[in-house]
Design a protein around this motif. Sequence first.
Motif, PDB file in Angstrom:
ATOM      1  N   ALA A 220      47.331  39.117  48.960  1.00  0.00           N
ATOM      2  CA  ALA A 220      47.226  40.557  48.710  1.00  0.00           C
ATOM      3  C   ALA A 220      46.640  40.868  47.332  1.00  0.00           C
ATOM      4  CB  ALA A 220      48.595  41.220  48.848  1.00  0.00           C
ATOM      5  N   MET A 221      46.405  39.843  46.511  1.00  0.00           N
ATOM      6  CA  MET A 221      45.774  40.019  45.201  1.00  0.00           C
ATOM      7  C   MET A 221      44.656  39.000  45.050  1.00  0.00           C
ATOM      8  SD  MET A 221      48.927  40.889  42.580  1.00  0.00           S
ATOM      9  CE  MET A 221      47.825  40.968  41.144  1.00  0.00           C
ATOM     10  N   PRO A 222      43.734  39.204  44.107  1.00  0.00           N
ATOM     11  CA  PRO A 222      42.680  38.209  43.894  1.00  0.00           C
ATOM     12  C   PRO A 222      43.276  36.843  43.561  1.00  0.00           C
ATOM     13  CG  PRO A 222      42.192  40.236  42.695  1.00  0.00           C
ATOM     14  CD  PRO A 222      43.588  40.373  43.208  1.00  0.00           C
ATOM     15  N   ALA A 223      42.667  35.786  44.066  1.00  0.00           N
ATOM     16  CA  ALA A 223      43.142  34.443  43.767  1.00  0.00           C
ATOM     17  C   ALA A 223      43.057  34.194  42.262  1.00  0.00           C
ATOM     18  CB  ALA A 223      42.311  33.401  44.519  1.00  0.00           C
TER      19      ALA A 223
ATOM     20  N   ALA B 135      44.784  44.209  40.050  1.00  0.00           N
ATOM     21  CA  ALA B 135      45.788  45.265  40.130  1.00  0.00           C
ATOM     22  C   ALA B 135      46.801  44.944  41.222  1.00  0.00           C
ATOM     23  CB  ALA B 135      45.111  46.605  40.411  1.00  0.00           C
ATOM     24  N   CYS B 136      48.056  45.223  40.952  1.00  0.00           N
ATOM     25  CA  CYS B 136      49.089  45.030  41.971  1.00  0.00           C
ATOM     26  C   CYS B 136      48.922  46.081  43.063  1.00  0.00           C
ATOM     27  CB  CYS B 136      50.476  45.144  41.351  1.00  0.00           C
ATOM     28  SG  CYS B 136      50.857  43.836  40.172  1.00  0.00           S
ATOM     29  N   PRO B 137      48.917  45.668  44.317  1.00  0.00           N
ATOM     30  CA  PRO B 137      48.690  46.641  45.397  1.00  0.00           C
ATOM     31  C   PRO B 137      49.875  47.575  45.573  1.00  0.00           C
ATOM     32  CG  PRO B 137      49.312  44.523  46.313  1.00  0.00           C
ATOM     33  CD  PRO B 137      49.161  44.308  44.830  1.00  0.00           C
ATOM     34  N   GLU B 138      49.568  48.833  45.899  1.00  0.00           N
ATOM     35  CA  GLU B 138      50.633  49.778  46.250  1.00  0.00           C
ATOM     36  C   GLU B 138      51.068  49.578  47.690  1.00  0.00           C
ATOM     37  OE1 GLU B 138      49.529  53.773  45.345  1.00  0.00           O
ATOM     38  OE2 GLU B 138      49.168  53.346  43.220  1.00  0.00           O
TER      39      GLU B 138
END
Length: 400
Positions: A125-128, A180-183
Amino acid sequence: MRKLFAMMLLACITAGANAQEKKASEDKNKAVFTTIKANPITSIKDQNRSGTCWAYSTLSFLESEILKNTGKTYNLCEMFIANKDYMDRAIVTVRMHGDSQFSQGGSFEDVVTIMQNYGICPEEAMPAPGTLTGDSLANFDEFFGVMEPYVAAVAKSKAKKISPQWKKGLQGIIDAYLGACPEKFTYEGKEYTPKEFAASLGLNLDDYVSITSYTHHPFYTQFPIEIQDNWRWAQSYNVPMDELMKIIDNAINEGYTVAWGGDVTEDGFTRKGLGIAYDVKKARSMAGTDADRWFKLSATEKRSKLDSLGIDAPEIVPTQEMRQEAFDSWETTDDHGMHLYGIAKDQNGREYYMVKNSWGEYGDYKGTWYMTKNYVAYKTMNIMVNKNAIPKDIRKKLGI
């Protein structure tokens, strides 16, 4: 010429024989492990050039907790934890006008607190790690080179009043390097917020406690270990050293694993995959080196001689007093976090803990280290464990 050739041939044969003899000796000293108990773990990861062992080890520990509880395998996101934690730590540093250390390190409690307050997401869910800067793994050299001066400039500002805008600027730096941390995100066909995803994992984060063993505080009480990366001043339960070891053994034998924090800068923690609490005086004698010559050797030469002893290397038998002295004198330092998941023994019968590291498939055992029980007893700073894995008599003394 023919005589010279014969002499050279004889020298080559002799050298080859010596090399084979040396290799045979080294092979004889190399540990052959028999697993006594190994609990399930998730895949080996590589923190690379980032001081995030605290995030990798704690999430690995929690992933094993989920495996034990549900049988499901998760790959939880270390960079989500780091993103939230560095902002929290910067806020504390600014509140204290720079008198609280801002650095890459952290503690087990950081991960638990972040998950309780913000949730978590899966790795995808975030960039590696590293990809936003063109790397294949995490590399914090440039990241912290930018972030540390920024935080220091705010914390040491001469202004009579600072605005909250510095937080937006810092968040921009963190997001630029970590993502960025996903909402919200979708996982296995279902949409989650980070808090909803954390709740879906089936973990009771109140079950996890930190245990330590030092005599500068009373046993069976709690205190915050006085190390820089314990900046949240998280409390640890204090028990005698023998009970610390009973907790680790009981946890593993009951199917639990243990998050471990401690010192890996000792000569006995080899880059090949062993952790042995060398008795240097006895080992020096076994290596055929007297005191005068020993002190003339370089650190690399000393380590090579010690490592060559392998499983035959003599160990100290640690005591509570030795643990305390090593902590107070800075000999035992808060270096690294790893994940204890099993017990094994070598061909001499010496017992070791099987330890999942976060350096990729490095060393002789593809990312697992084997640390002797003496090494763990001597060099453990603290552990995190499920309180249900603690023997009942010790839990009663601790009031949990």
